[in-house]
Design an enzyme around this catalytic site. Structure first.
Site: not given
Ligand code: C6P
Length: 411
Positions: A203, A206, A126, A369, A229
């Site tokens: 990261d 998600q 991302h 993104c 999220k």
């Protein structure tokens, strides 16, 4: 969780699922962008604002003490959610994944890296996990290296071992691609990073909302995540980082609450984690995110992951019957979280998104993104359907029927 009664129970926790879109029952397949919020999260936010919306760590009066206690409890909940040792203070509240990665880039990268050093990334990141490192590279002279992607956007062991080397100081990689749902081989990446003494930043924007997380097992040095999220409010998230690193790192933001003593020309810093939390924090956000984490733990992250695997298999089978659909990402459903990016032959992704909207189906279209990944696939955008705990096979049927109908109209 897999039985239909469990799903009905879960769906009733999310008021937005009772709503309609364009006059149709809502099918919410944009969970990669943000999840819907259960009532319990709204109640937690409402409780804070309605009953005890004082500032924290400042007042000696009861209402402020109540707010402080709720904020501190929120951090403890996040420790449990992530498997963090509560003694170590290893969770910093931030505005979300983007700010967490910037925190590492500024507080660690800018101070520690130099021209001899390499930061290893991939082209599937991302923008939040590329742009901050470009800035670090510009200012420190460090180089960026990219683990090569296969045609379908996955990583292979050879590429990993060839890219991570003795000059690597950091491997910053997504735990799950927000475009393809691909979950990279984290064990291999960590092993190679460790072999060369490099740190690993995951990261988790998600990954964290869809998998049971135990930072001891994940064994990364930094883990960035977003509350919105994982059924929590927007504007709140966090960074897990090893205590030893947090102690060595300089603060990122300066001001009130992060200091021990302030003199006219110099100051000293508070302990971890406050050292990284300057100013009045997002108190309501932290309380809301903790309520969301508690909710997900009650449902069971393992059950959520299993439910999504079942949805994935169902979606995979359904889409493979449509020969005009190109699916991006891993060729098997086993390496994929609940995110499907696709294009319909000869049809623009935005047109698909707009017609799905007319059918009550919310998806995201565009480059998500992730422009370098789009360049890798040689496209400008996709239609992305992304699942969460409240989605059902019936909704997938509805989605697929809507695709068939609109392809008939558009082609
Ligand atoms: N992806 C999407 O629709 P923030 O915006 O800070 O909460 O999260 C940024 C981010 C970082 N990494 C990954 C893998 C992400 O998916 C995201 C957010 C959303 O895909 C909004 S662009």
């Amino acid at each position: 969780m897999t039985s239909s009664t469990d799903i009905i129970g879960i769906r009733s926790d999310f008021p937005a699922l009772n709503g309609t879109m364009r006059g149709k029952d809502l099918v919410y397949f944009d969970n990669g962008a943000t999840s819907l919020k259960p009532q319990i999260v709204m109640d937690a936010l409402d409780g804070y604002y309605r009953e005890y919306s004082a500032n924290i760590h400042r007042g000696v009066y009861e209402m402020s003490e109540r707010a402080t206690a709720a904020f501190d409890r929120a951090r403890e909940t996040m420790y449990r959610f992530l498997g963090v040792d509560p003694e170590k203070g290893e969770v910093i509240f931030t505005r979300g994944t983007t700010e967490s990665i910037n925190l590492v880039a500024y507080a660690w990268g800018m101070n520690v890296l130099g021209p001899e050093d390499e930061i290893v990334l991939t082209a599937m990141e991302h923008h939040s996990n590329i742009v901050p490192w470009q800035q670090v590279a510009r200012r420190t002279g460090a180089s960026l290296r990219f683990i090569p992607l296969t045609e379908e956007g996955t990583l292979e062991e050879d590429g990993i071992t060839a890219t991570i080397g003795p000059r690597t100081r950091l491997v910053a990689i997504t735990g799950m691609s927000n475009v393809t749902g691909y979950v990279p081989p984290l064990k291999t990446i960590r092993r190679e990073a460790r072999r060369h003494g490099a740190l690993v930043l995951l990261d988790g924007a998600q990954y964290v909302s869809h998998h049971p997380v135990d930072v001891q097992d994940l064994d990364c040095d930094f883990l960035a995540f977003s509350g919105h999220k994982l059924c929590g409010p927007t504007g709140i998230g966090g960074l897990y980082a090893r205590r030893t690193l947090l102690e060595q790192m300089e603060p990122f933001h300066f001001g009130g609450d992060m200091i021990r003593e302030v003199h006219l020309r110099e100051s000293t810093w508070a302990n971890v984690p406050e050292k990284f939390e300057a100013g009045t924090p997002n108190i309501a956000g932290a309380i809301g995110m903790a309520a969301a984490a508690e909710y997900l733990m009650n449902v069971g992250m393992e059950s959520i992951a299993r439910h999504e695997r079942e949805l994935n298999a169902y979606m995979y089978d359904a889409l493979s019957t449509l020969d005009y659909v190109t699916l991006y990402g891993p060729v098997s459903d086993s390496e994929r979280g609940g995110i499907f990016s696709m294009n319909l032959e000869g049809v623009h992704a935005h047109d698909v998104g707009s017609l799905l909207d007319q059918q009550g189906v919310a998806v995201r279209t565009g480059f998500h993104c992730a422009q370098p990944l789009m360049a890798h696939f040689g496209i400008t955008g996709t239609v992305r359907a992304s699942f969460y705990l409240y989605n059902t096979p019936d909704e997938i049927d509805l989605f697929v029927r809507a695709l068939e109908r609109l392809y008939g109209i558009l082609r």
